[in-house]
Design a protein around this motif. Structure first.
Motif, mmCIF file in Angstrom:
data_model
loop_
_atom_site.group_PDB
_atom_site.id
_atom_site.type_symbol
_atom_site.label_atom_id
_atom_site.label_comp_id
_atom_site.label_asym_id
_atom_site.label_seq_id
_atom_site.Cartn_x
_atom_site.Cartn_y
_atom_site.Cartn_z
ATOM 1 N N ARG A 149 -0.561 -11.492 -13.176
ATOM 2 C CA ARG A 149 -0.836 -11.160 -11.593
ATOM 3 C C ARG A 149 -1.512 -12.277 -10.888
ATOM 4 N NH1 ARG A 149 1.948 -6.497 -13.098
ATOM 5 N NH2 ARG A 149 2.843 -5.309 -11.462
ATOM 6 N N ALA A 150 -2.774 -12.357 -11.664
ATOM 7 C CA ALA A 150 -3.783 -13.312 -10.937
ATOM 8 C C ALA A 150 -3.385 -14.560 -11.042
ATOM 9 C CB ALA A 150 -5.040 -12.890 -11.843
ATOM 10 N N GLU A 210 -7.837 0.040 -0.866
ATOM 11 C CA GLU A 210 -6.672 0.780 -1.154
ATOM 12 C C GLU A 210 -5.339 -0.120 -0.838
ATOM 13 O OE1 GLU A 210 -6.448 4.725 0.415
ATOM 14 O OE2 GLU A 210 -5.087 5.596 -0.922
ATOM 15 N N CYS A 211 -5.422 -0.650 0.293
ATOM 16 C CA CYS A 211 -4.407 -1.247 1.168
ATOM 17 C C CYS A 211 -4.016 -2.453 0.159
ATOM 18 C CB CYS A 211 -4.484 -1.877 2.323
ATOM 19 S SG CYS A 211 -4.309 -0.365 3.552
ATOM 20 N N PHE A 216 0.136 -4.490 -5.079
ATOM 21 C CA PHE A 216 0.602 -4.827 -6.557
ATOM 22 C C PHE A 216 1.474 -3.640 -6.956
ATOM 23 C CE2 PHE A 216 -3.466 -7.076 -6.224
ATOM 24 C CZ PHE A 216 -2.991 -8.274 -6.828
ATOM 25 N N GLU A 217 1.658 -2.555 -6.156
ATOM 26 C CA GLU A 217 2.367 -1.273 -6.665
ATOM 27 C C GLU A 217 3.658 -1.226 -5.914
ATOM 28 O OE1 GLU A 217 1.175 0.141 -9.016
ATOM 29 O OE2 GLU A 217 -0.958 -0.372 -9.084
ATOM 30 N N GLY A 223 4.330 -1.804 1.301
ATOM 31 C CA GLY A 223 3.140 -2.007 1.369
ATOM 32 C C GLY A 223 2.740 -2.088 3.066
ATOM 33 N N VAL A 224 3.476 -2.936 3.696
ATOM 34 C CA VAL A 224 3.293 -3.073 5.386
ATOM 35 C C VAL A 224 2.970 -1.758 5.940
ATOM 36 C CG1 VAL A 224 3.788 -4.097 7.229
ATOM 37 C CG2 VAL A 224 3.787 -5.571 5.068
ATOM 38 N N ARG A 225 4.253 -0.908 5.479
ATOM 39 C CA ARG A 225 4.231 0.472 6.129
ATOM 40 C C ARG A 225 2.794 1.247 5.845
ATOM 41 N NH1 ARG A 225 9.791 0.849 6.863
ATOM 42 N NH2 ARG A 225 9.793 0.900 4.343
#
Ligand code: CO8
Length: 258
Positions: A149-150, A210-211, A216-217, A223-225
Motif C-alpha cells: 500500500r505504501a 481515524e479518517c 485503506f479500509e 470513506g468520504v461519507r
C-alpha cells in the motif's frame, strides 16, 4: 520505567517517546518487547495528558526484525497455537498519532513496526527492507500488505522477493517515508513534528487519524461519507469553537483537548 526491561518511556509535555532498548541485538523484537511496547502504547493512549507518541530505536537500528533466535526452533503448532506476534496488531487500535523515528536498520518486523506507525521520519542512515525471504519465510506482521500500500506493487514485490534494502531517499521517493533528515537532527526534527501535532486539539488529531486510516479500509464514497460525519461531529467540540474563534480574533487558539 522500572516496569520495563526492553523499552524506555519518557514524557515531555504532551509528547511521549518510547525507545526500543535491546541495542546488543539491534533491537530485535522478541515476545517480551512486543508485550511491553504494546502495553506502554495503550497506557499512553489512555492518558488524557498525552497527545502524540514517538517510537524510536538506536542510532544503529530502529529494529533489525523479529528475534530470529527466539523463533528458529519453533514448530508450526507452537507458532499457530501461540498465535505468534498477533499482539502487534493491537498497535492498530492506538488512536493517537504515532511517529516512527527511524535511524539505521528497519528490517522485517522492524520495517513492519515502522509501518504500524502513522508517520515515518527517516535519518539518512535508515535502511528499510523485508529480508524474510532469505530466512525461508514471508513477512509476518503485515509487511506484504502495508509495504504494498505504501510503495505500490512493483517495488513491494521486488523488495519482498529479494530482501534488498532501500535507503532513506528511495523510501521517501517511494512514499514510505514522510521526510529524510540528517542523523544528528533526527531527534530534534521528530520532536518538533510531534510538538506541532500536540499543539492541536486532541479530538481533532484522533478524528483525522481515524479518517485517513479509513482510506485503506473502505471504498472512496464510504470513506468520504465517514469523513463528512466526522466533520459534522467536530462542531460538537469546544475545540472547534475555540479554533475558529481564535482565527477570527487573530490570536493563537487555546485548546482544552475536549
Ligand atoms: N534477530 C535476532 N538477533 C539479531 C537480529 C534478529 N532479527 N538482527 C540482528 N541480531 C543480532 C545478531 O545476531 C548479532 O548478535 P551477536 O552479536 O550476539 O552475534 C547482533 O544483533 C548484531 O548484528 P550483526 O553482527 O549481524 O550486525 P551487522 O552489522 O553485521 O549486520 C544486519 C546487521 C544486516 C541487520 C544483520 O544483523 C541482519 O541481517 N539481521 C537480520 C535481519 C533480518 O533478517 N530480519 C528479519 C527477521 S524475520 C522477521 O522480522 C519476520 C517478522 C514476522 C514474524 C511473524 C511470525 C508470525
Amino acid at each position: 520505567d522500572a516496569d520495563y526491561e526492553t523499552i524506555a518511556v519518557r514524557i515531555a509535555g504532551r509528547v511521549a517517546t518510547i525507545t526500543l532498548r535491546r541495542p546488543e541485538a539491534l533491537n530485535a523484537l522478541n515476545l517480551r518487547m512486543m508485550r511491553e511496547l504494546v502495553e506502554a502504547a495503550h497506557r499512553l493512549d489512555d492518558d488524557r495528558a498525552i497527545s502524540v507518541l514517538i517510537l524510536e530505536g538506536s542510532a544503529r537500528a530502529f529494529a533489525a526484525g523479529a528475534d530470529i533466535k527466539e523463533m528458529a526452533d519453533r514448530s508450526y503448532s507452537e507458532m499457530y497455537l501461540a498465535d505468534w506476534f498477533t499482539a502487534w496488531d493491537r498497535l492498530t487500535a492506538i488512536r493517537k498519532p504515532m511517529i516512527a523515528a527511524v535511524a539505521g536498520y528497519a528490517l522485517g518486523g522492524g520495517c513492519e513496526l515502522a509501518m504500524l506507525c502513522d508517520v515515518i521520519v527517516a535519518a539518512q542512515s535508515a535502511r528499510f527492507g523485508q529480508p524474510e525471504v532469505k530466512l525461508g519465510i514471508p513477512p509476518g506482521i503485515g509487511g506484504s500488505q502495508r509495504l504494498t500500500r505504501a510503495v505500490g506493487k512493483a517495488k513491494a514485490m521486488e523488495l519482498c522477493l529479494t530482501g534488498r534494502m532501500m535507503d532513506a531517499h528511495e523510501a521517501e521517493r517511494g512514499g514510505l517515508v514522510a521526510r529524510v533528515v540528517p542523523d544528528d537532527e533526527l531527534g530534534r526534527e521528530v520532536g518538533e513534528l510531534a510538538e506541532a501535532m500536540a499543539a492541536a486539539s486532541l479530538a481533532a488529531l484522533l478524528t483525522i487519524k481515524e479518517c485517513v486510516n479509513r482510506a485503506f479500509e473502505t471504498p472512496l464514497a464510504e470513506g468520504v461519507r465517514f469523513e463528512r460525519r466526522a466533520f459534522h461531529a467536530a462542531f460538537a467540540t469546544a475545540d472547534q469553537k475555540e479554533g475558529m474563534a481564535a482565527f477570527a480574533g487573530k490570536r493563537p487558539p487555546v485548546f482544552t483537548h475536549g
